[in-house]
Every structure is written in structure tokens, then in C-alpha cells.
Design an enzyme around this catalytic site. Structure first.
Site, PDB file in Angstrom:
ATOM      1  N   GLU A  21      31.011  -2.335  12.428  1.00  0.00           N
ATOM      2  CA  GLU A  21      30.394  -3.247  13.386  1.00  0.00           C
ATOM      3  C   GLU A  21      30.981  -2.994  14.768  1.00  0.00           C
ATOM      4  OE1 GLU A  21      28.123  -4.847  14.487  1.00  0.00           O
ATOM      5  OE2 GLU A  21      28.051  -6.910  13.794  1.00  0.00           O
ATOM      6  N   ASP A  22      30.194  -3.262  15.806  1.00  0.00           N
ATOM      7  CA  ASP A  22      30.673  -3.010  17.162  1.00  0.00           C
ATOM      8  C   ASP A  22      31.725  -4.031  17.608  1.00  0.00           C
ATOM      9  OD1 ASP A  22      28.792  -5.068  17.266  1.00  0.00           O
ATOM     10  OD2 ASP A  22      27.641  -4.211  18.919  1.00  0.00           O
ATOM     11  N   ASP A  45      32.620 -11.442  17.545  1.00  0.00           N
ATOM     12  CA  ASP A  45      32.661 -12.419  18.623  1.00  0.00           C
ATOM     13  C   ASP A  45      32.851 -13.800  17.979  1.00  0.00           C
ATOM     14  OD1 ASP A  45      32.374 -13.218  21.326  1.00  0.00           O
ATOM     15  OD2 ASP A  45      30.245 -13.553  21.088  1.00  0.00           O
ATOM     16  N   PHE A  59      31.890 -10.445  28.751  1.00  0.00           N
ATOM     17  CA  PHE A  59      30.764  -9.746  28.146  1.00  0.00           C
ATOM     18  C   PHE A  59      30.848  -8.260  28.484  1.00  0.00           C
ATOM     19  CE2 PHE A  59      26.480  -8.370  27.224  1.00  0.00           C
ATOM     20  CZ  PHE A  59      26.278  -8.997  26.002  1.00  0.00           C
ATOM     21  N   ARG A  73      23.777   0.877  26.457  1.00  0.00           N
ATOM     22  CA  ARG A  73      24.374   1.407  25.226  1.00  0.00           C
ATOM     23  C   ARG A  73      24.878   2.839  25.437  1.00  0.00           C
ATOM     24  NH1 ARG A  73      22.927  -2.211  21.091  1.00  0.00           N
ATOM     25  NH2 ARG A  73      20.831  -3.066  21.186  1.00  0.00           N
TER      26      ARG A  73
END
Ligand code: IMP
Ligand code: MG
Length: 188
Positions: free
Chosen positions: A104-105, A108, A157, A170
Site C-alpha cells: 500500500e502507498d 492515513d 498531503f 503520480r
């Protein structure tokens, strides 16, 4: 891409450079290689955010690994989680008795992974763990442990290296904090 490229003007600052990313991914690949030696490993890329991390990471793993892809939606076009997670694309392989590593990136709130772990656990893998590139511990609302994570980051963010804002950025080779002017006025 040079850091003077125009796309970098939308960043407030670079947080993690491509060299730091490459080093961290290399180190993680080594760890995974040691930990899963002799096991039937399937690495699962969570589209789309993890795709750059995933393609780099699998090439640092020196094992005959199988790969799979899943897509879930958790955010709209804003910068905070809606809490609603939906599977947009499911795995096309059986994971029963396989050692599954979700890639997973970023973790959060933790809601996306919490949901995914529940869904995949019902399919009886031999083991189920998470490798996350980034972790924002300050934002966590669900208790969730990742077996591997490369960088803890502050509550900002970020975009690049697969992470997007509204499907863009991206393709940045580095990870940067998006300048607030890019999303100001779009939060609901
Ligand atoms: P969670 O469910 O709140 O943990 O959100 C996880 C997902 O939200 C990640 O897979 C990302 O796609 C997205 N996300 C969370 N924080 C960021 C960020 O800073 N930049 C880009 N995407 C993010
Ligand atoms: Mg995203």
C-alpha cells in the site's frame, strides 16, 4: 525528471527524494526476501497509489513471488478519507494457504487497510501482512499494525511516486508536500 521541471512548482517542498526512496525500497526488498524465504508469497498491489512503489519493490525481492492487483476507492477528489471503502477491482487469484503481503502507498486514517484486511482474512491466507511506503501516525483512527513501513511522515498531503491529488502527480519521481493553493476551496 529534474526537480526544476514545471510540475514541481505545485509543491510546497520535497519531502522524500528519489534517492531516499530507492534506498528504502532496496532495504525493504532485502527484509522481505529474508522473511519469506521458502514460503509461497503473493504480493498484492493496491491500485493505483501503490503502483510505482510496487513495481520497484517486487524487483528487489529475490524470491519466486506471485503478484496480484486490487483497486479500492476510499477518497473522492478531496484530501481526507470519506470512510467509505469499496472494492473496484478484486484479485483474480485464490489466496488460500498463500502468504499474502499487501503493498500500500500510505496508511492515513487506516480505514482502507482495516477493511481490506477483513475482506482478505475471510479467504484464509496462510498469513496476511502489510507493507506500506508511508505512514501518517498522527491521522490514525483505526488501530492497525503494518509489518513493514518505510517512512513516517507528518500530517501533510503528499503527492508523487504513485500518490495522487485528483489523479494527478503520480508520475513525480520524488514525494512532495502539495502546495495548499492547489486544493484550497475544493474541500467540502
Ligand atoms: P486511509 O483509509 O485514510 O488510511 O487512506 C488511505 C488512502 O488514502 C491511501 O491508499 C491513499 O490513496 C490516500 N491518501 C491518504 N493520504 C494521502 C496523501 O497524503 N496523499 C495522497 N493520497 C493519500
Ligand atoms: Mg489515492
Amino acid at each position: 525528471m529534474e526537480t526544476t521541471a514545471r510540475i514541481y512548482e505545485d509543491l510546497d517542498r520535497i519531502l522524500i527524494t528519489r534517492d531516499q526512496l530507492a534506498q528504502a525500497v532496496h532495504d525493504l526488498g532485502k527484509k522481505i526476501t529474508e522473511d519469506y524465504r521458502g514460503k509461497d508469497l503473493m504480493m498484492v498491489c493496491i491500485l493505483k497509489g501503490a503502483v510505482v512503489f510496487f513495481t520497484d519493490l517486487i524487483r528487489e525481492v529475490d524470491l519466486p513471488v506471485a503478484i496480484g492487483f486490487m483497486a479500492v476507492s476510499s477518497y473522492g477528489s478531496g484530501t481526507s478519507s470519506t470512510g467509505v471503502v469499496r472494492i473496484m477491482k478484486d484479485l483474480d487469484q485464490n489466496i488460500e494457504n498463500k502468504h499474502v503481503l499487501i503493498v500500500e502507498d500510505i496508511v492515513d486514517s487506516g480505514k482502507t487497510l482495516h477493511f481490506l484486511l477483513q475482506v482478505l482474512n475471510q479467504r484464509h491466507p496462510a498469513s496476511l501482512s502489510v507493507a506500506a511506503l508511508l505512514d501518517k501516525p498522527a491521522r490514525r483512527v483505526v488501530d492497525l499494525k503494518t509489518r513493514y513501513s518505510c517512512f513516517d511522515i507528518p500530517d501533510a498531503f503528499v503527492v508523487g511516486y504513485g500518490l495522487d491529488y485528483d489523479e494527478k502527480y503520480r508520475n513525480l519521481p520524488d514525494i512532495g508536500v502539495l502546495h495548499p493553493r492547489i486544493y484550497q476551496g475544493t474541500e467540502s
